[in-house]
Write a protein that holds these residues in place. Structure first.
Motif, mmCIF file in Angstrom:
data_model
loop_
_atom_site.group_PDB
_atom_site.id
_atom_site.type_symbol
_atom_site.label_atom_id
_atom_site.label_comp_id
_atom_site.label_asym_id
_atom_site.label_seq_id
_atom_site.Cartn_x
_atom_site.Cartn_y
_atom_site.Cartn_z
ATOM 1 N N ASP A 101 0.616 -1.103 -0.182
ATOM 2 C CA ASP A 101 -0.401 -0.469 0.354
ATOM 3 C C ASP A 101 1.095 1.430 0.354
ATOM 4 O OD1 ASP A 101 -2.410 1.157 0.151
ATOM 5 O OD2 ASP A 101 -2.042 2.398 2.250
ATOM 6 N N ALA A 102 1.932 0.562 0.675
ATOM 7 C CA ALA A 102 2.709 2.355 0.697
ATOM 8 C C ALA A 102 3.166 2.541 -1.011
ATOM 9 C CB ALA A 102 4.175 1.750 1.684
ATOM 10 N N LEU A 103 3.094 1.501 -1.709
ATOM 11 C CA LEU A 103 4.383 2.074 -2.966
ATOM 12 C C LEU A 103 2.961 2.674 -3.352
ATOM 13 C CD1 LEU A 103 5.699 -1.168 -3.736
ATOM 14 C CD2 LEU A 103 7.118 0.970 -2.930
ATOM 15 N N PHE A 104 1.760 2.812 -3.482
ATOM 16 C CA PHE A 104 1.182 3.568 -3.886
ATOM 17 C C PHE A 104 1.467 5.071 -4.080
ATOM 18 C CE2 PHE A 104 -2.265 -0.342 -4.279
ATOM 19 C CZ PHE A 104 -1.564 -0.199 -5.802
ATOM 20 N N ALA A 105 1.536 5.657 -3.045
ATOM 21 C CA ALA A 105 1.647 6.687 -2.563
ATOM 22 C C ALA A 105 3.137 7.152 -3.804
ATOM 23 C CB ALA A 105 2.871 7.584 -1.856
ATOM 24 N N THR A 106 3.806 6.394 -4.316
ATOM 25 C CA THR A 106 4.886 7.479 -5.070
ATOM 26 C C THR A 106 4.222 6.584 -7.144
ATOM 27 O OG1 THR A 106 6.033 5.676 -4.621
ATOM 28 C CG2 THR A 106 6.044 7.733 -4.014
ATOM 29 N N GLN A 107 3.428 5.677 -6.388
ATOM 30 C CA GLN A 107 2.467 5.153 -8.137
ATOM 31 C C GLN A 107 2.030 4.295 -8.002
ATOM 32 O OE1 GLN A 107 7.192 3.028 -7.470
ATOM 33 N NE2 GLN A 107 5.789 1.309 -7.760
ATOM 34 N N SER A 108 1.168 5.085 -9.827
ATOM 35 C CA SER A 108 -0.391 4.557 -9.523
ATOM 36 C C SER A 108 -0.898 2.722 -9.646
ATOM 37 C CB SER A 108 -0.980 4.678 -10.779
ATOM 38 O OG SER A 108 -0.115 4.485 -11.606
ATOM 39 N N GLY A 109 0.540 1.785 -10.157
ATOM 40 C CA GLY A 109 -0.161 0.517 -9.963
ATOM 41 C C GLY A 109 1.501 -0.706 -10.325
ATOM 42 N N LEU A 110 1.170 -1.557 -9.997
ATOM 43 C CA LEU A 110 3.032 -2.329 -9.647
ATOM 44 C C LEU A 110 2.427 -3.681 -10.447
ATOM 45 C CD1 LEU A 110 3.660 -2.602 -6.371
ATOM 46 C CD2 LEU A 110 4.744 -1.829 -7.607
ATOM 47 N N PRO A 111 4.036 -3.997 -11.479
ATOM 48 C CA PRO A 111 2.852 -5.081 -12.472
ATOM 49 C C PRO A 111 3.288 -6.491 -11.110
ATOM 50 C CG PRO A 111 5.422 -4.390 -12.897
ATOM 51 C CD PRO A 111 5.095 -3.381 -12.280
ATOM 52 N N VAL A 112 2.279 -7.063 -11.274
ATOM 53 C CA VAL A 112 2.440 -9.054 -10.733
ATOM 54 C C VAL A 112 2.927 -10.219 -11.461
ATOM 55 C CG1 VAL A 112 0.840 -9.996 -9.124
ATOM 56 C CG2 VAL A 112 -0.163 -8.212 -9.787
ATOM 57 N N VAL A 113 4.127 -10.079 -10.612
ATOM 58 C CA VAL A 113 4.957 -11.168 -11.044
ATOM 59 C C VAL A 113 4.951 -12.617 -10.479
ATOM 60 C CG1 VAL A 113 6.596 -9.480 -11.991
ATOM 61 C CG2 VAL A 113 6.842 -10.887 -9.627
ATOM 62 N N ASP A 114 4.651 -13.922 -11.110
ATOM 63 C CA ASP A 114 4.956 -15.150 -10.568
ATOM 64 C C ASP A 114 5.975 -15.613 -10.030
ATOM 65 O OD1 ASP A 114 6.301 -16.095 -12.841
ATOM 66 O OD2 ASP A 114 4.784 -17.539 -13.411
ATOM 67 N N GLY A 115 6.710 -16.806 -9.214
ATOM 68 C CA GLY A 115 8.159 -17.084 -9.124
ATOM 69 C C GLY A 115 8.652 -16.939 -9.623
ATOM 70 N N GLU A 116 8.502 -17.575 -11.288
ATOM 71 C CA GLU A 116 9.759 -16.918 -12.183
ATOM 72 C C GLU A 116 9.746 -15.779 -13.099
ATOM 73 O OE1 GLU A 116 11.197 -20.435 -13.848
ATOM 74 O OE2 GLU A 116 10.358 -20.447 -11.488
ATOM 75 N N GLY A 117 9.057 -14.713 -12.247
ATOM 76 C CA GLY A 117 9.292 -12.802 -13.124
ATOM 77 C C GLY A 117 8.763 -12.599 -13.283
ATOM 78 N N ARG A 118 7.861 -13.746 -14.415
ATOM 79 C CA ARG A 118 6.823 -13.204 -15.322
ATOM 80 C C ARG A 118 6.135 -12.527 -15.061
ATOM 81 N NH1 ARG A 118 7.317 -19.627 -16.701
ATOM 82 N NH2 ARG A 118 5.856 -19.483 -15.321
ATOM 83 N N CYS A 119 6.458 -11.685 -15.628
ATOM 84 C CA CYS A 119 3.993 -10.616 -15.551
ATOM 85 C C CYS A 119 3.117 -11.126 -15.280
ATOM 86 C CB CYS A 119 5.157 -9.558 -16.580
ATOM 87 S SG CYS A 119 3.279 -8.098 -16.290
ATOM 88 N N ILE A 120 2.025 -11.607 -14.387
ATOM 89 C CA ILE A 120 0.427 -12.665 -14.940
ATOM 90 C C ILE A 120 -0.259 -11.118 -14.673
ATOM 91 C CG2 ILE A 120 1.778 -14.820 -14.324
ATOM 92 C CD1 ILE A 120 1.125 -13.676 -11.407
#
Length: 198
Positions: A101-120
């Protein structure tokens, strides 16, 4: 106005700005450009019929080019690999919203990644606002997927078009394995953010 000549001289390497009414009239019924909504992938990835290229969408291309920041590094034709930001803050599906939640203070969104670092997917402030369990919700429950992503060799112009089409503010840049290696944001790309910051 003055009569328009039906022939025009093309300057080698020169860029033609402005509308081309003569050309448009000459094409007339031959207008083969795909509708943007019917064929967004083709339109935005450059798979044009024949040699139509972005010139078929002169207004769109010119609007985007006029809005794109032009610096030493950033330009409509710059590759995303040259302009993306890194490292990238990412989230994982099993995290709770409270953890990011704290990250939303500076950015509107985040990529979500699986265990391999792939963007899901991507999780945004909008997703957070809709979360049924508030900050106790997991990222996997609230994220938007699949994510809108682009690869290193795509251009800033393509990123700009996708941002407008999908109304997204950030596009993760991925490698061939779909792993997130950078991010490009609307603030990076556009000089003038639309008044309606969705």
């Amino acid at each position: 106005g003055p009569a328009k000549s039906a022939s025009f001289v093309s300057v080698p390497g020169g860029r033609r700005h402005g509308r081309r009414p003569v050309l448009a009239a000459a094409l007339g019924d031959m207008d083969m450009r795909p509708a943007i909504d019917e064929n967004p992938e083709g339109v935005l990835s450059g798979e044009w019929p024949g040699n139509f290229s972005l010139a078929s969408y002169d207004d769109l291309r010119q609007y985007l080019e006029s809005q794109i920041v032009s610096t030493d590094k950033m330009s409509p034709t710059a590759k995303l690999g040259e302009v993306m930001s890194r490292p990238v803050e990412v989230a994982t599906p099993d995290q709770r919203l409270a953890e990011i939640d704290a990250l939303f203070a500076t950015q509107s969104g985040l990529p979500v990644v699986d265990g391999e670092g792939r963007c899901i997917g991507v999780v945004s402030k909008k997703d957070k606002a809709r979360a049924s369990n508030g900050l106790d919700s997991t990222i996997g429950e609230v994220m938007s997927s699949p994510a809108v992503t682009l690869t290193l060799e795509k251009t800033v112009l393509e990123a700009a078009a996708l941002m407008l089409k999908h109304k997204v503010h950030r596009i993760p840049v991925v490698n061939e394995q779909q792993q997130v290696i950078g991010i490009v944001t609307r603030t990076d790309v556009f000089q003038a953010l639309e008044a309606s910051k969705a």
